[in-house]
Design an enzyme around this catalytic site. Sequence first.
Site, PDB file in Angstrom:
ATOM      1  N   CYS A  42      42.962  32.220  38.348  1.00  0.00           N
ATOM      2  CA  CYS A  42      42.022  31.887  39.296  1.00  0.00           C
ATOM      3  C   CYS A  42      41.030  30.615  38.760  1.00  0.00           C
ATOM      4  O   CYS A  42      41.069  30.242  37.791  1.00  0.00           O
ATOM      5  CB  CYS A  42      41.127  33.036  39.720  1.00  0.00           C
ATOM      6  SG  CYS A  42      42.112  34.388  40.114  1.00  0.00           S
ATOM      7  N   ARG A  54      45.844  26.830  36.835  1.00  0.00           N
ATOM      8  CA  ARG A  54      45.449  28.134  36.475  1.00  0.00           C
ATOM      9  C   ARG A  54      46.511  29.226  37.325  1.00  0.00           C
ATOM     10  O   ARG A  54      46.283  30.188  36.884  1.00  0.00           O
ATOM     11  CB  ARG A  54      44.120  28.401  36.433  1.00  0.00           C
ATOM     12  CG  ARG A  54      43.327  27.671  35.725  1.00  0.00           C
ATOM     13  CD  ARG A  54      41.665  27.805  35.815  1.00  0.00           C
ATOM     14  NE  ARG A  54      41.178  28.968  35.413  1.00  0.00           N
ATOM     15  CZ  ARG A  54      40.562  29.499  34.383  1.00  0.00           C
ATOM     16  NH1 ARG A  54      40.668  28.541  33.278  1.00  0.00           N
ATOM     17  NH2 ARG A  54      40.244  30.692  34.057  1.00  0.00           N
ATOM     18  N   TRP A  93      44.262  34.153  42.616  1.00  0.00           N
ATOM     19  CA  TRP A  93      45.488  34.459  42.464  1.00  0.00           C
ATOM     20  C   TRP A  93      45.505  36.113  42.654  1.00  0.00           C
ATOM     21  O   TRP A  93      44.622  36.923  42.133  1.00  0.00           O
ATOM     22  CB  TRP A  93      45.807  34.243  40.943  1.00  0.00           C
ATOM     23  CG  TRP A  93      47.253  34.451  40.506  1.00  0.00           C
ATOM     24  CD1 TRP A  93      48.422  33.820  40.805  1.00  0.00           C
ATOM     25  CD2 TRP A  93      47.593  35.555  39.601  1.00  0.00           C
ATOM     26  NE1 TRP A  93      49.519  34.060  40.163  1.00  0.00           N
ATOM     27  CE2 TRP A  93      49.341  35.181  39.597  1.00  0.00           C
ATOM     28  CE3 TRP A  93      47.482  36.693  38.747  1.00  0.00           C
ATOM     29  CZ2 TRP A  93      50.009  36.201  38.581  1.00  0.00           C
ATOM     30  CZ3 TRP A  93      48.000  37.473  38.107  1.00  0.00           C
ATOM     31  CH2 TRP A  93      49.433  37.266  37.880  1.00  0.00           C
ATOM     32  N   ASN A 145      36.204  35.844  39.357  1.00  0.00           N
ATOM     33  CA  ASN A 145      37.356  36.101  38.426  1.00  0.00           C
ATOM     34  C   ASN A 145      37.279  37.013  37.718  1.00  0.00           C
ATOM     35  O   ASN A 145      36.315  37.573  37.153  1.00  0.00           O
ATOM     36  CB  ASN A 145      37.607  34.699  37.437  1.00  0.00           C
ATOM     37  CG  ASN A 145      37.993  33.726  38.229  1.00  0.00           C
ATOM     38  OD1 ASN A 145      38.225  33.530  39.547  1.00  0.00           O
ATOM     39  ND2 ASN A 145      37.950  32.350  37.594  1.00  0.00           N
ATOM     40  N   GLY A 146      38.594  38.130  37.503  1.00  0.00           N
ATOM     41  CA  GLY A 146      38.530  39.107  36.661  1.00  0.00           C
ATOM     42  C   GLY A 146      38.870  40.360  37.657  1.00  0.00           C
ATOM     43  O   GLY A 146      39.323  40.180  38.549  1.00  0.00           O
ATOM     44  N   GLU A 148      61.230  30.683  22.421  1.00  0.00           N
ATOM     45  CA  GLU A 148      60.188  29.859  22.982  1.00  0.00           C
ATOM     46  C   GLU A 148      61.322  28.821  23.826  1.00  0.00           C
ATOM     47  O   GLU A 148      60.765  28.655  24.923  1.00  0.00           O
ATOM     48  CB  GLU A 148      59.257  29.104  22.055  1.00  0.00           C
ATOM     49  CG  GLU A 148      58.652  27.771  22.664  1.00  0.00           C
ATOM     50  CD  GLU A 148      57.649  28.430  23.701  1.00  0.00           C
ATOM     51  OE1 GLU A 148      56.824  27.623  24.355  1.00  0.00           O
ATOM     52  OE2 GLU A 148      57.232  29.674  23.567  1.00  0.00           O
ATOM     53  N   LYS A 175      60.705  28.899  28.051  1.00  0.00           N
ATOM     54  CA  LYS A 175      60.115  27.490  28.796  1.00  0.00           C
ATOM     55  C   LYS A 175      61.003  27.272  29.851  1.00  0.00           C
ATOM     56  O   LYS A 175      60.724  27.143  31.086  1.00  0.00           O
ATOM     57  CB  LYS A 175      60.365  26.209  27.750  1.00  0.00           C
ATOM     58  CG  LYS A 175      59.152  26.131  26.945  1.00  0.00           C
ATOM     59  CD  LYS A 175      58.044  25.576  27.678  1.00  0.00           C
ATOM     60  CE  LYS A 175      56.568  26.093  27.252  1.00  0.00           C
ATOM     61  NZ  LYS A 175      56.499  27.263  27.114  1.00  0.00           N
ATOM     62  N   GLU A 226      60.242  29.947  32.690  1.00  0.00           N
ATOM     63  CA  GLU A 226      58.938  29.949  33.269  1.00  0.00           C
ATOM     64  C   GLU A 226      58.899  28.932  34.363  1.00  0.00           C
ATOM     65  O   GLU A 226      58.524  29.168  35.362  1.00  0.00           O
ATOM     66  CB  GLU A 226      57.884  29.425  32.142  1.00  0.00           C
ATOM     67  CG  GLU A 226      57.281  30.410  31.354  1.00  0.00           C
ATOM     68  CD  GLU A 226      56.545  29.850  30.478  1.00  0.00           C
ATOM     69  OE1 GLU A 226      55.060  30.059  30.230  1.00  0.00           O
ATOM     70  OE2 GLU A 226      56.703  28.758  29.603  1.00  0.00           O
ATOM     71  N   HIS A 269      76.206  43.863  19.407  1.00  0.00           N
ATOM     72  CA  HIS A 269      75.503  45.061  19.755  1.00  0.00           C
ATOM     73  C   HIS A 269      75.107  45.084  21.218  1.00  0.00           C
ATOM     74  O   HIS A 269      74.347  45.669  21.621  1.00  0.00           O
ATOM     75  CB  HIS A 269      74.372  45.282  18.767  1.00  0.00           C
ATOM     76  CG  HIS A 269      74.871  45.336  17.366  1.00  0.00           C
ATOM     77  ND1 HIS A 269      75.344  46.622  16.851  1.00  0.00           N
ATOM     78  CD2 HIS A 269      74.653  44.515  16.498  1.00  0.00           C
ATOM     79  CE1 HIS A 269      75.406  46.290  15.376  1.00  0.00           C
ATOM     80  NE2 HIS A 269      75.034  45.146  15.072  1.00  0.00           N
ATOM     81  N   LYS A 325      47.662  29.677  33.937  1.00  0.00           N
ATOM     82  CA  LYS A 325      47.434  29.142  32.475  1.00  0.00           C
ATOM     83  C   LYS A 325      46.826  29.972  31.558  1.00  0.00           C
ATOM     84  O   LYS A 325      46.901  30.078  30.498  1.00  0.00           O
ATOM     85  CB  LYS A 325      46.709  27.681  32.671  1.00  0.00           C
ATOM     86  CG  LYS A 325      46.489  26.968  31.379  1.00  0.00           C
ATOM     87  CD  LYS A 325      47.900  26.693  30.917  1.00  0.00           C
ATOM     88  CE  LYS A 325      47.697  25.902  29.776  1.00  0.00           C
ATOM     89  NZ  LYS A 325      48.958  25.519  29.116  1.00  0.00           N
TER      90      LYS A 325
END
Length: 608
Positions: free
Chosen positions: A2, A27, A75, A101-102, A481, A485, A488, A504, A603
């Site tokens: 947000c 964000r 968001w 926000n929160g 990583e 990427k 995402e 396995h 973000k």
Amino acid sequence: MCGIVGYIGENQAAPIILDGLSKLEYRGYDSAGMAVFDGEKISTRKAIGRLKVLENLTKGGETMPGTSGIGHTRWATHGAPSDINAHPHTNAAGTIAVVHNGIIENYIPLKKKLTDKGYEFKSETDTEVLAHLLDYYYKGNPLEAITKVLHRVEGSYALGILFADYPDEIYAARKDSPLIVGQNESGCFIASDVPAILKYTRTVYYMDNQEVAALRRDGLRFFSVDEEEVTKEPVQIDWDSDAAEKAGYEHFMLKEMHEQPKTVTDTISPRIRNNDIVIEELKMSDEELRAVKKIHIVACGSAYHTGVTGKYVLEGLARIPVEVDVASEFRYRDPILEEGSMVIVISQSGETADTLAALRESKARGFKVLGIVNVVGSSIAREADACLYTWAGPEIAVATTKAYSAQLVALYMLAMKMAKVRGTVDEAKFQELLADLRCLPDQIELLLGQKEKIQHFANRYLGARDIFFIGRGIDYAISLEGSLKLKEISYIHSEAYAAGELKHGTISLIEDGTLVVAVSTQPALFQKTISNIVEVKARGAFVMAVTNEENKAVEKVSDYVIYIPETNPYFSNSLAIIPLQLFAYYVAVGRGCDVDKPRNLAKSVTVE
């Protein structure tokens, strides 16, 4: 997640708010709204979708005149994305407006209390509780009403508040969600992050937990939750304003990838002096460094992946046992922190909620905490015992690239420093490491120069459904990583596995034509990884290998090879990750994805 922007001053508020919110789109959000005092009343506009919808609805802010206002990009957490659930929320009379926000964790009992007193709710959000609660406690004194509300809510919040009775003021409050206050000669601002107001001012104040700010066009004041005035010192932001713009690149992510050589240089250069590593920010003597018996690294997402790399580097060079925890799990497993332990928390924003909670848990137990963060004055930077800054500048794209690279070299330097102090590397070896560290920026630049080659290869896999990454040791950390990427920003299912685990169970997922990215940068493990490549090839996989220039044997078992320059094996992540970033980027671009603002992601994750 947000974004909040507020303004009060001599200029029209709505265009400034819209401009600021546009700088916070990275964000993550699904709706947007504004509230502006128009001279008689608080006027509110809200819209689901991208900020452009709100801009069109208000004709760039022209239809919302007034010099004080607040804005928000939401968001969704409580309640689906909708115009009704979008912020700002108001009391029934429309005389109090709030953006938030929160998460208000006790909003259900508060909502019941207010409903019993006759309040009616229109939205499904926890934030609307705040608007009605402010109305309930408001008796003509905004500060008094705000502090009473803050004493009764549980959870996290960053708030921007307008009172129609006080059109010459806007209010802000904060707990566990980032919020800054800025000031210039024409007015004052509130924002979730620096890029939103960097165009207007470089003088900012970082609000601490449970602080309230009262902003007027001619000044501002800060108060504790008990209404006691607080004195705060401003911080001057020295970011280049152009750093927050695309500068001709198609996407922020591509621009930030190309900024990695500079980021690495800026992070290591101030700490290399007289052929030594000097990290004054540690605030630890050589004796204290030698006394460290164990390190706990705690982080989320890509920062967690740098921690996984850090474990190999710290254990290998400094011979200190290291545990790496996902921050959201750290507190809840009741970790055993033994005497002599040091905790390292890593966060790009310095506001990551789970990481911040881990920091506080560690400090409450009496352990020293080192923060590795990118944002000066952020919560982690302020609350950690010591802070090692990564000088990456503003990172706008949701998927991190340059901040990740800066975190890696910060951990390299810490490992080298501890290794030298503890005597686990001699001077000759230390100088070799230092020489390799200094070469990294130029080597990264060289790899970025291969982007057209990687783009050509990436175009072959725009329709892929599954892609697997494998590696051993540090190469497994790189694979984690690289896989993140890709998933995402391209929305292709991707997984990373320690290569030795293939047999396995994972190898059953390999089908004819499945792309397997094999990372092999550790000379001691070349042959082992080649054996794993042979295993997936036998099941029909198409293999892209990322390896060192001397590992020519991999060509015989791979379909496509990307070579990285020679460096110390402990530093290989900084180089091998570059082609994987580029690969993910070009696959996402080819699929028409919103690279900078991938769906459902934010973000800065400032709620648990």
